[in-house]
Design a protein around this motif. Sequence first.
Motif, short mmCIF file in Angstrom:
data_model
loop_
_atom_site.label_atom_id
_atom_site.label_comp_id
_atom_site.label_asym_id
_atom_site.label_seq_id
_atom_site.Cartn_x
_atom_site.Cartn_y
_atom_site.Cartn_z
N ILE A 35 0.89 -1.22 -0.08
CA ILE A 35 -0.16 0.10 -0.21
C ILE A 35 0.90 1.28 0.15
CG2 ILE A 35 -1.71 1.43 1.26
CD1 ILE A 35 -2.90 -0.97 -0.03
N PHE B 52 1.03 4.22 -2.75
CA PHE B 52 0.34 5.38 -2.28
C PHE B 52 1.21 6.77 -2.31
CE2 PHE B 52 -0.47 8.15 1.33
CZ PHE B 52 -1.85 8.59 0.90
N THR C 162 2.16 7.65 -6.12
CA THR C 162 0.86 8.27 -6.71
C THR C 162 0.74 9.77 -6.28
OG1 THR C 162 -0.26 6.17 -7.00
CG2 THR C 162 -1.58 8.28 -6.81
N ARG C 163 1.05 10.16 -5.07
CA ARG C 163 1.05 11.28 -4.63
C ARG C 163 2.03 12.32 -5.08
NH1 ARG C 163 3.19 14.42 -1.03
NH2 ARG C 163 4.44 12.59 -0.10
N ASP D 101 -1.23 6.75 -11.29
CA ASP D 101 -1.73 5.86 -10.17
C ASP D 101 -1.20 4.69 -10.30
OD1 ASP D 101 -3.52 4.44 -8.84
OD2 ASP D 101 -5.13 4.43 -10.21
N PHE E 258 -1.56 2.02 -8.56
CA PHE E 258 -2.07 1.07 -8.07
C PHE E 258 -3.05 0.69 -9.41
CE2 PHE E 258 -2.11 3.20 -4.14
CZ PHE E 258 -1.81 2.32 -3.08
N ARG F 234 -10.04 1.47 -0.89
CA ARG F 234 -10.02 3.00 -1.17
C ARG F 234 -9.35 3.45 -2.56
NH1 ARG F 234 -10.60 6.06 4.57
NH2 ARG F 234 -10.78 4.08 5.96
N GLU F 235 -8.26 2.53 -2.53
CA GLU F 235 -7.42 2.95 -3.71
C GLU F 235 -7.58 2.32 -5.15
OE1 GLU F 235 -4.89 5.23 -3.49
OE2 GLU F 235 -5.22 5.54 -1.50
N THR F 236 -8.40 1.34 -5.18
CA THR F 236 -8.77 0.76 -6.41
C THR F 236 -10.05 0.69 -6.53
OG1 THR F 236 -9.04 -1.61 -5.33
CG2 THR F 236 -6.82 -1.15 -5.90
N TYR G 103 -1.85 5.49 7.03
CA TYR G 103 -2.33 5.59 5.84
C TYR G 103 -3.83 6.35 5.97
CZ TYR G 103 -5.51 4.62 1.79
OH TYR G 103 -6.42 4.56 0.66
N THR H 266 -4.80 9.68 3.94
CA THR H 266 -5.58 9.49 2.74
C THR H 266 -6.92 10.43 2.53
OG1 THR H 266 -7.14 8.12 1.44
CG2 THR H 266 -7.19 7.72 3.80
N LYS I 133 -9.43 9.49 0.73
CA LYS I 133 -10.47 8.79 0.34
C LYS I 133 -11.24 8.02 1.30
CE LYS I 133 -7.80 7.93 -4.10
NZ LYS I 133 -6.97 7.07 -4.86
#
Length: 847
Positions: free
Chosen positions: A385, A389, A392-393, A398, A400, A448-450, A479, A483, A485
């Motif tokens: 994760i 994560f 991506t930020r 992305d 993921f 949340r991520e996918t 996390y 996040t 999300k």
Amino acid sequence: MNRILLIAALLTGMPAAAQPLLPAEKRLDRPSLHPRYREWMQPAGGVSVPRNPPALLWPAGGDDVSGYRVEFSSSPDFPSDKTRTGDQEWAVCALHTPLAPGRYWWRVTAFTRDGVPQRSETCDFVVPDSARRFATPTGGELVRRIAAMPHHRLYVTRDGLGAFRTRSASNPEAREFLDRARKRIDMDLVPIAPTRPRDTTGMSPFQKRSLINFMYHKFGEVATQPIVDFSLAWLLSGEEAFLDAVVRHARHVAAMPVDSDATSEDFNRSAIMYGLAFGYDTACDRMTAAERAAVLEAIRVRGERFYRQYVRDFECHSMDNHVWQHTFRNFFFTAIATLGDLPEAERWLRYCYEVWCGRFPILGGDDGGWHDGSSYMQANLVTFIYVPFVLTRLTGTDFFALPWYRNLPSFLVCSFPKGSYATGFGDDYEKMTSPSQLYMGFADALARETGSGEARWYADRLIGPDARNLYRSKGFTLYRILTDKPREGVAPVAPARNTSRFYPDAGFSLMHTDPADAREDLMAAFFALPFGSTGHAHAAHNGFTINYGGRQLFGGTGYYSNFNDKHTLLHYRTRGHNTILADGLAQVIGENGYGWLARFADTGALTYTLGDASHAYDSIRTPFWIDRMAQSGVEYTRENGLGDPGVTRFRRHFLFLKPDVIVLYDELAAREPVAWTWLLHSHHRLTQPAAAAVEADNGLAVGRMDLFTSSDLEVKVSDRFYAPAVNWKKRTGPDGKVMEYVNHWHSEFTPPAKSRAQRFLAVFRITPAGREPLPLTRRADGCITVGSWTLRAELDASRPARLEVSDSRGNAVLYATEASKIGGSTLIRTPGEADRELIDVVPASVR
């Protein structure tokens, strides 16, 4: 004619009594499919790549190699105007930018310390129109982006700090975390001391060294937890007292020795490095020049040691467990946090980024499976994760968006349901009786991520009715605070009943009657792994586990005390599984002992899987395992059940006849006559209701197995391990008490005479408590009926293998019958549908 057949058999190394390779079959004869260290260049040979762009991978070369020049071109002549050239120190090159469909060529020149360059052969591959596009920033672009960011940057940038604090103010978990941090702000510095003390008196040097590592387990995390917590507390609140606490604890940890019982183990060293880096990223402006220098030097000496240990080694390793589990993530994040402050950090960062882009997922493919088993899969969950994560930020890409992440939720659901024993595979599998809090937090983050509804459902099932239960998953507290999300952003989607899923890249076929409710679920896991018995995986190819009601009925036996003590090497990882012994010899530990799943079909009435473990028996060849056996005092002898019995064929057909019958049909052959032993184990007492049958009762169901072959069988039933299980580390259970390693049950079925070839047919009937078992009868012609199913199997090994399984409704599995259009295929018949003809398909992860 017989002379011709005999000569052919000798020339091919195939026993005369064995069935020849059939048109529907594929034979994998490489010494290993995933060698411990890379032995060939990839992609090569004009292969069509599934991902655009692919990563270029090659063997590291000798110890005198210092770096490489990579040439990549759209022309086999490598003209300068069509060729991309770059120099680097590591043996992986992620191309990052999608390519136009077509053929490409590449080669590598290795530079050596004596100045003599060594150029590789030229390799080529094809990018088809259908290849999945996945663009990522180049390493240089990533470095420039991060270098432009002032501290703090690792988790929250200065530009994003205001929004983060506003969002966190309404996050109950963030508020509770901050309250706890305020109460602990004056805590004492963490002393150097064992986290779980033990007495090492009377132990061998190897045991003592292992136990010292065990005693200081997670010391690095304990020592740096105040730095990590107070850094996050400052990011949340802006209260300067937290910065002072970060500096105080960082100063203390930076002064710890690099090499000591407490700090030299790789987990502890990397945790110290990362904790200091997080603290530096957060509080460097609060430190004096001397404090900054001391912290950076403590980071640098550890980081550079990791880099020198990894480069031209780790990226070529099939699976370096500790690195992927923890130290890689800590090293990567350290590089991000110290870029611009340590000259070495840019090299560290680019190395880690290229390895992630070029190698992940390391023990799987696109199908979402993972090779190591449920226990040691969880050791990787935090990395799974946090690395994508953070990337991506930092990049806006992305990370993921890989098929593996999209398919992973189904693997979680089917390999480890709530309230259920897992697949029974891999080190520490005996402890996997229900998913841990780490799985709960991981599934929540994955959802949340996918956006996966299946991951959301799985996480919600583990969390339960009280949403605060999620807070118990401490590995993902950071996390959930970081996040933006929300948990509510994804709607849950429950798995269907009678669900079977196939993961050939990792090597699992997973079958259920009801994965959503373990109380009445019959779960079967069948495995044959292309990666071999490497890392924490076991030499258990074509092995299986059968659970009912969330409890094991039949499966692996033994205990994981240590990576390589005698019990682990001689029983737990090998003959403790439901496989085959040949002349009393178990499958080989190491990458050269592998299996693979060749065929799969799932219908409303049945699931069919064919596994091939023909390459699972061999002499041990991996220097790593030879050394570990020597250190553990385990002699590599036939008397210890170790050696090459000359097995040339082990094909196992695994049929789940829904909802309560399982059928196995085994085809076996060897170079010379051997004694074939069919193994079946259980955590529960095994009884013998008939001469060639055993039965186990797990309190919720009774499982009975009847075994058929062409001769009588000698049967042994015992509750003694092949090598005793001793809890010499004094491992404790959930109650904190030292665990007692109780005996498990084992059965062995062996024909009285040795033979070059052998067949077995096993029929399992799983009967829930309070119900009558299905009737089973065997007619004089050998036909077997069980419930509404009829089975016909060729058990005479001098005749071609053949299996017919059908029911009264017209469902059928027909293997190597006249109905096959391709010799040796498997026909799947479903009423009202066209027949499906299955042939061997090599997993994508090894093509």
